[in-house]
Design a protein around this motif. Structure first.
Motif, PDB file in Angstrom:
ATOM      1  N   GLY A  12      -5.794   3.300  -5.706  1.00  0.00           N
ATOM      2  CA  GLY A  12      -6.769   4.001  -4.886  1.00  0.00           C
ATOM      3  C   GLY A  12      -6.272   5.366  -4.473  1.00  0.00           C
ATOM      4  N   HIS A  13      -7.012   5.991  -3.579  1.00  0.00           N
ATOM      5  CA  HIS A  13      -6.626   7.284  -3.017  1.00  0.00           C
ATOM      6  C   HIS A  13      -5.513   7.023  -2.006  1.00  0.00           C
ATOM      7  N   ARG A  14      -4.394   7.714  -2.148  1.00  0.00           N
ATOM      8  CA  ARG A  14      -3.245   7.419  -1.290  1.00  0.00           C
ATOM      9  C   ARG A  14      -3.541   7.693   0.184  1.00  0.00           C
ATOM     10  N   LEU A  72       6.093   4.842  -4.144  1.00  0.00           N
ATOM     11  CA  LEU A  72       5.117   3.880  -4.652  1.00  0.00           C
ATOM     12  C   LEU A  72       3.823   4.576  -5.046  1.00  0.00           C
ATOM     13  N   HIS A  73       3.374   5.504  -4.223  1.00  0.00           N
ATOM     14  CA  HIS A  73       2.104   6.187  -4.483  1.00  0.00           C
ATOM     15  C   HIS A  73       2.172   7.131  -5.676  1.00  0.00           C
ATOM     16  N   GLN A  74       3.357   7.404  -6.162  1.00  0.00           N
ATOM     17  CA  GLN A  74       3.492   8.235  -7.349  1.00  0.00           C
ATOM     18  C   GLN A  74       3.424   7.414  -8.639  1.00  0.00           C
ATOM     19  N   HIS A  75       3.218   6.106  -8.485  1.00  0.00           N
ATOM     20  CA  HIS A  75       2.908   5.251  -9.638  1.00  0.00           C
ATOM     21  C   HIS A  75       1.393   5.224  -9.779  1.00  0.00           C
ATOM     22  N   LEU A 134      -0.902   3.599  -6.835  1.00  0.00           N
ATOM     23  CA  LEU A 134      -0.687   2.184  -6.538  1.00  0.00           C
ATOM     24  C   LEU A 134      -0.541   2.015  -5.031  1.00  0.00           C
ATOM     25  N   LEU A 135      -1.404   1.183  -4.442  1.00  0.00           N
ATOM     26  CA  LEU A 135      -1.425   0.965  -2.998  1.00  0.00           C
ATOM     27  C   LEU A 135      -1.079  -0.479  -2.657  1.00  0.00           C
ATOM     28  N   HIS A 136      -0.407  -0.660  -1.530  1.00  0.00           N
ATOM     29  CA  HIS A 136      -0.245  -2.005  -0.970  1.00  0.00           C
ATOM     30  C   HIS A 136      -1.611  -2.558  -0.601  1.00  0.00           C
ATOM     31  N   GLY A 137      -2.434  -1.734   0.027  1.00  0.00           N
ATOM     32  CA  GLY A 137      -3.823  -2.083   0.275  1.00  0.00           C
ATOM     33  C   GLY A 137      -4.133  -2.667   1.641  1.00  0.00           C
ATOM     34  N   ASP A 138      -3.120  -3.169   2.350  1.00  0.00           N
ATOM     35  CA  ASP A 138      -3.346  -3.766   3.672  1.00  0.00           C
ATOM     36  C   ASP A 138      -2.133  -3.473   4.549  1.00  0.00           C
TER      37      ASP A 138
END
Length: 289
Positions: free
Chosen positions: A222-224, A117-120, A194-198
């Protein structure tokens, strides 16, 4: 108990007829139920809120759809409907995912999937719309640099809210200002992910196949490391999760020392939501600056 006004809205406006309901834990903010429809006995997850901004569920739907569009191994519940009654009760209806148990591969697969996910990525930090973290507004104005985004869109809004409510004092604000001046030498350079964020222990479970299902997002680019730091809060994730992540997308050296800085954001959020000991944790973290 699902409010009568909401049941009437679902039936009259959307043609949804509920045959059976079972209350579920909706967390500290929303109420939730497992509902079975009269027409075809399909089961869904329904949650609602009387007092929050009805837009909150619309933003949650957009966040889930954005996560799903990344096409990772993470399971993202499909949203079928969001809306609000005339009385202002917001609601969200989504796929009901049966919770299973962790299997030997589960945590490691979860870590690898989150790394995927974080590679998006995007060109800027932020998002094309604001959303919510819990019931609090979350500003996602875009920035070219992570440092600017972290200070202006994450820390400062929550810090202002906490000081306005007298939960954080002026001495602590001074420590934050000192910290801001030191951050350029602390944060490693990373592209927006791309982060889930929570992402904490209450916002995921393993489905009946042992694969991770994530929900209740506060999505942004954001920053992974921000996301990984959050997973260490409130007990942390299994060690196999972090091994899986590192195998897929290794972190920069010194991450463990940066975790407390990233986690000032969720701790400020909890200070503004619940007060109490969270403010003391924030104060203790920034005193060294």
């Amino acid at each position: 108990m699902i409010p009568d006004a909401l049941l009437q809205y679902l039936r009259q406006k959307l043609g949804i007829k509920i045959q059976q309901t079972r209350p579920l834990s909706g967390g500290s903010i929303n109420q939730a139920a497992r509902v079975t429809l009269s027409d075809d006995a399909t089961t869904y997850f329904l949650k609602w809120n009387h007092s929050a901004d009805p837009e909150m569920f619309l933003k949650e739907e957009k966040g889930l759809n954005l996560l799903a569009s990344a096409e990772t191994p993470l399971r993202i519940p499909r949203v079928f409907e969001t809306g609000a009654t005339e009385e202002g009760t917001g609601f969200l209806i989504q796929e009901f995912v049966r919770e299973g148990a962790s299997q030997p591969h589960s945590a490691e697969h979860f870590g690898k999937a989150l790394a995927t996910l974080h590679q998006h990525r995007d060109q800027q930090f932020g998002l094309d719309h604001d959303n919510y973290i819990g019931r609090l507004p979350q500003s996602n104005c875009r920035h070219e640099e992570w440092l600017d985004f972290f200070i202006a869109e994450r820390i400062e809004p929550q810090l202002r809210m906490a000081t306005d409510a007298s939960r954080i004092g002026s001495e602590t604000v001074s420590h934050f200002e000192s910290m801001f001046s030191q951050l350029p030498a602390i944060f490693p350079i990373e592209p927006p992910s791309l982060l889930h964020g929570d992402l904490w222990g209450g916002n995921y479970f393993y489905d009946q196949g042992g694969e991770a299902t994530i929900f209740d997002p506060a999505v942004y680019y954001g920053h992974r490391e921000m996301e990984l730091a959050f997973t260490h809060l409130f007990g942390g994730f299994p060690s196999a999760f972090y091994r899986g992540y590192e195998a897929q997308y290794p972190l920069e050296a010194g991450f463990s020392e940066r975790i407390p800085i990233y986690n000032l954001y969720p701790l400020l959020v909890h200070t503004n939501l619940f007060g109490g000991s969270y403010a003391r944790q924030v104060e203790a973290m920034v005193q060294k600056f």
